[in-house]
Write a protein that holds these residues in place. Sequence first.
Motif, short mmCIF file in Angstrom:
data_model
loop_
_atom_site.label_atom_id
_atom_site.label_comp_id
_atom_site.label_asym_id
_atom_site.label_seq_id
_atom_site.Cartn_x
_atom_site.Cartn_y
_atom_site.Cartn_z
N MET A 38 0.74 -1.34 0.01
CA MET A 38 -0.14 0.05 0.06
C MET A 38 0.95 1.32 -0.17
SD MET A 38 -3.09 1.29 -0.17
CE MET A 38 -4.39 0.00 0.48
N LEU A 39 2.07 1.40 0.84
CA LEU A 39 3.06 2.45 0.64
C LEU A 39 3.50 2.67 -0.67
CD1 LEU A 39 4.48 2.01 4.16
CD2 LEU A 39 3.13 4.08 3.35
N ASP A 40 3.77 1.53 -1.44
CA ASP A 40 4.40 1.74 -2.51
C ASP A 40 3.47 2.22 -3.71
OD1 ASP A 40 7.07 0.80 -1.68
OD2 ASP A 40 6.31 -1.26 -2.34
N TRP A 41 2.17 1.94 -3.31
CA TRP A 41 0.87 2.42 -4.34
C TRP A 41 0.87 3.65 -4.00
CZ3 TRP A 41 -2.72 -2.17 -3.62
CH2 TRP A 41 -2.55 -3.32 -4.17
N VAL A 42 0.76 4.17 -2.71
CA VAL A 42 0.73 5.66 -2.58
C VAL A 42 1.83 6.45 -3.17
CG1 VAL A 42 0.60 7.31 -0.58
CG2 VAL A 42 -0.92 5.31 -0.34
N SER A 43 3.00 5.69 -2.95
CA SER A 43 4.17 6.75 -3.67
C SER A 43 4.05 6.75 -5.29
CB SER A 43 5.47 5.84 -3.45
OG SER A 43 5.67 5.94 -1.71
N ARG A 44 3.37 5.59 -5.65
CA ARG A 44 3.21 5.78 -7.03
C ARG A 44 2.29 6.45 -7.55
NH1 ARG A 44 2.67 -0.34 -8.96
NH2 ARG A 44 4.48 -0.36 -7.56
N TYR A 45 1.08 6.36 -7.21
CA TYR A 45 -0.19 6.78 -7.58
C TYR A 45 -0.59 8.34 -7.13
CZ TYR A 45 -0.73 2.27 -9.44
OH TYR A 45 -0.22 0.97 -10.27
N PHE A 46 -0.10 8.71 -5.90
CA PHE A 46 -0.82 9.96 -5.41
C PHE A 46 0.07 11.20 -5.45
CE2 PHE A 46 -3.22 7.10 -2.93
CZ PHE A 46 -4.31 7.80 -2.14
N PRO A 47 -0.36 12.29 -5.45
CA PRO A 47 0.29 13.63 -5.67
C PRO A 47 1.75 13.57 -5.05
CG PRO A 47 -2.07 14.03 -5.06
CD PRO A 47 -1.64 12.53 -4.78
N ALA A 51 -8.19 0.52 -7.20
CA ALA A 51 -9.08 1.58 -6.42
C ALA A 51 -8.12 2.62 -5.83
CB ALA A 51 -9.79 0.95 -5.22
N VAL A 52 -7.03 2.14 -5.41
CA VAL A 52 -5.70 3.15 -4.74
C VAL A 52 -5.42 4.00 -5.91
CG1 VAL A 52 -3.65 3.28 -3.82
CG2 VAL A 52 -5.09 1.57 -3.21
N ARG A 53 -5.31 3.26 -7.29
CA ARG A 53 -4.92 4.38 -8.23
C ARG A 53 -6.08 5.61 -8.47
NH1 ARG A 53 -5.79 5.94 -13.13
NH2 ARG A 53 -7.59 4.65 -13.14
N LYS A 54 -7.12 5.19 -8.57
CA LYS A 54 -8.30 6.04 -8.49
C LYS A 54 -8.11 7.33 -7.47
CE LYS A 54 -11.77 3.12 -10.82
NZ LYS A 54 -13.16 2.17 -10.52
N VAL A 55 -8.26 6.72 -6.18
CA VAL A 55 -7.89 7.62 -5.05
C VAL A 55 -6.82 8.80 -5.59
CG1 VAL A 55 -7.56 8.13 -2.61
CG2 VAL A 55 -8.75 5.94 -3.65
N GLY A 56 -5.82 8.11 -5.79
CA GLY A 56 -4.35 9.09 -6.25
C GLY A 56 -4.75 10.05 -7.56
N ALA A 57 -5.27 9.30 -8.39
CA ALA A 57 -5.97 10.28 -9.57
C ALA A 57 -6.61 11.25 -9.20
CB ALA A 57 -6.27 9.33 -10.74
N ALA A 58 -7.65 11.03 -8.65
CA ALA A 58 -8.68 12.03 -8.21
C ALA A 58 -8.24 12.96 -7.35
CB ALA A 58 -10.02 11.25 -7.51
N ALA A 59 -7.15 12.68 -6.27
CA ALA A 59 -6.49 13.83 -5.77
C ALA A 59 -5.84 14.80 -6.59
CB ALA A 59 -5.93 13.04 -4.54
N THR A 60 -5.08 14.09 -7.39
CA THR A 60 -4.08 14.69 -8.24
C THR A 60 -4.97 15.80 -9.18
OG1 THR A 60 -2.65 13.10 -8.46
CG2 THR A 60 -2.53 14.57 -10.05
N ALA A 61 -6.25 15.27 -9.66
CA ALA A 61 -6.82 16.15 -10.49
C ALA A 61 -7.42 17.25 -9.80
CB ALA A 61 -8.27 15.28 -11.12
N MET A 62 -8.10 16.96 -8.42
CA MET A 62 -8.53 18.12 -7.83
C MET A 62 -7.53 19.24 -7.42
SD MET A 62 -11.04 15.94 -4.98
CE MET A 62 -11.16 17.54 -3.74
N LEU A 63 -6.38 18.71 -7.03
CA LEU A 63 -5.08 19.66 -6.85
C LEU A 63 -4.82 20.54 -8.00
CD1 LEU A 63 -2.82 17.52 -4.58
CD2 LEU A 63 -3.89 19.61 -3.78
N ALA A 64 -5.00 19.96 -9.24
CA ALA A 64 -4.59 20.77 -10.40
C ALA A 64 -5.64 21.76 -10.71
CB ALA A 64 -4.49 19.73 -11.60
N SER A 65 -6.92 21.45 -10.34
CA SER A 65 -7.98 22.24 -10.48
C SER A 65 -8.10 23.47 -9.70
CB SER A 65 -9.28 21.75 -10.75
OG SER A 65 -9.94 20.99 -9.27
N ASP A 66 -7.63 23.43 -8.49
CA ASP A 66 -7.56 24.59 -7.47
C ASP A 66 -6.69 25.66 -8.07
OD1 ASP A 66 -9.07 23.12 -6.10
OD2 ASP A 66 -7.69 22.39 -4.46
#
Length: 472
Positions: A379-388, A457-472
């Motif tokens: 899970m930590l590896d996935w967060v490193s890979r997929y989150f902002p 599912a983890v990738r979706k969480v990271g992708a949605a967070a990245t998209a939200m940060l980019a839109s702010d």
Amino acid sequence: MTLYVNLAELLGTRIEQGFYRPGDRLPSVRALSVEHGVSLSTVQQAYRLLEDHGLATPKPKSGYFVPASRELPALPEVGRPAQRPVEISQWDQVLELIRAVPRKDVIQMGRGMPDVLSPTLKPLLRSLARVSRRQDLPGLYYDNILGCMELREQIARLSLDSGCQLGAEDIVITTGCHEALSASIHAICEPGDIVAVDSPSFHGAMQTLKGLGMKALEIPTDPLTGISLEALELALEQWPIKVIQLTPNCNNPLGYIMPEARKRALLTLAQRFDAAIIEDDVYGELAYSYPRPRTIKSFDEDGRVLLCSSFSKTLAPGLRIGWVAPGRYLERVLHMKYISTGSTATQPQIAIAEFLKGGHFEPHLRRMRTQYQRNRDLMLDWVSRYFPAGTRASRPQGSFMLWVELPEGFDTLKLNRTLMQQGVQVAVGSIFSASGKYRNCLRMNYSAKPTPQIEEAVRKVGAAATAMLASD
């Protein structure tokens, strides 16, 4: 536990806590053999286990190294001390999480649910079936308000592993750990009283305070060492705090294990200010290290610690079997239990007692600890890979929960609504605060065996967070 597993866990902990950084050379096989007084083959087995967990990489003629690619997210930041006690809010958000029912089209990563599909639970299922078929129908009768004697005896035996010397007469069986916590709080406090809590903290305990009309004082908490004793001491000097409520072992949601010296110091503080301690140890048996960590209760000599736990996280939450060792507050806790649920359901108590007596619990725990530790690393590896970039994450030392911190100002409530449309749910950070802090944080469950669907599912969480940060 075998010597090589002990050694692997020691080295793994040092790697997780940053003692050895990515790319660092690990001690040689011969050096570890001399330092720990074990054979060369024992050290080699330990390194093979670390390889399996992705914590060590061999290099021909050079030894073992921490994988250079193992760049973990930074740890979550420690919050600021609260200015004053507050009335608890966030019930609507808690309700949104707990009213969710299992659905095949939703990956549920927000609930505190263990893996209940392990084959090591089959003896428990057989015990439940056997109890239901017995001709004398023991599961259909009321039992003692204290709970089934055989189960209390088994729990007293288990408590030795955490350093406690308890007898069956010291233990009250409850309907889950939640009732153990609420009966304990209710036994000591009255409406308007102040309870000091670790922060972030288990939302169920805080909602109990809300329901009973009490206030919470949030104490800053370090993601590796636990509640700030300095901030707690200042709070005890300033406010009439009756109870300190915390989860020192495999904390929910941060995952740390509070060092023994700090547990002793906390108990000394409570004695000095004559405060009770309500200790939630529901995850303590799931520590990745061996032996399991001691409880604060194990140092308690004047009965001021109320130790609460259950089988909801180690076996299955649907059993609804917990327990409390209330110390000097036994009679009051019994009264609170009587006026809330009365005696606890008998059938699951008898089945769990059979499961424990048959020697099935420890093999089950060993399997779960190994699985959860492996899942944490993934899970930590996935967060490193997929989150902002800049995402922070906890380093759980047990259990199956990961706390993730996104940049300040981020809104995980909005994120969760977006994710629900994509078939994913997480636990928003604000429910772990009395005042709604941690809105930029979330908690994810990693108990289930990894699948491509969970990684997606983890990738979706990271992708949605990245998209939200980019839109702010």
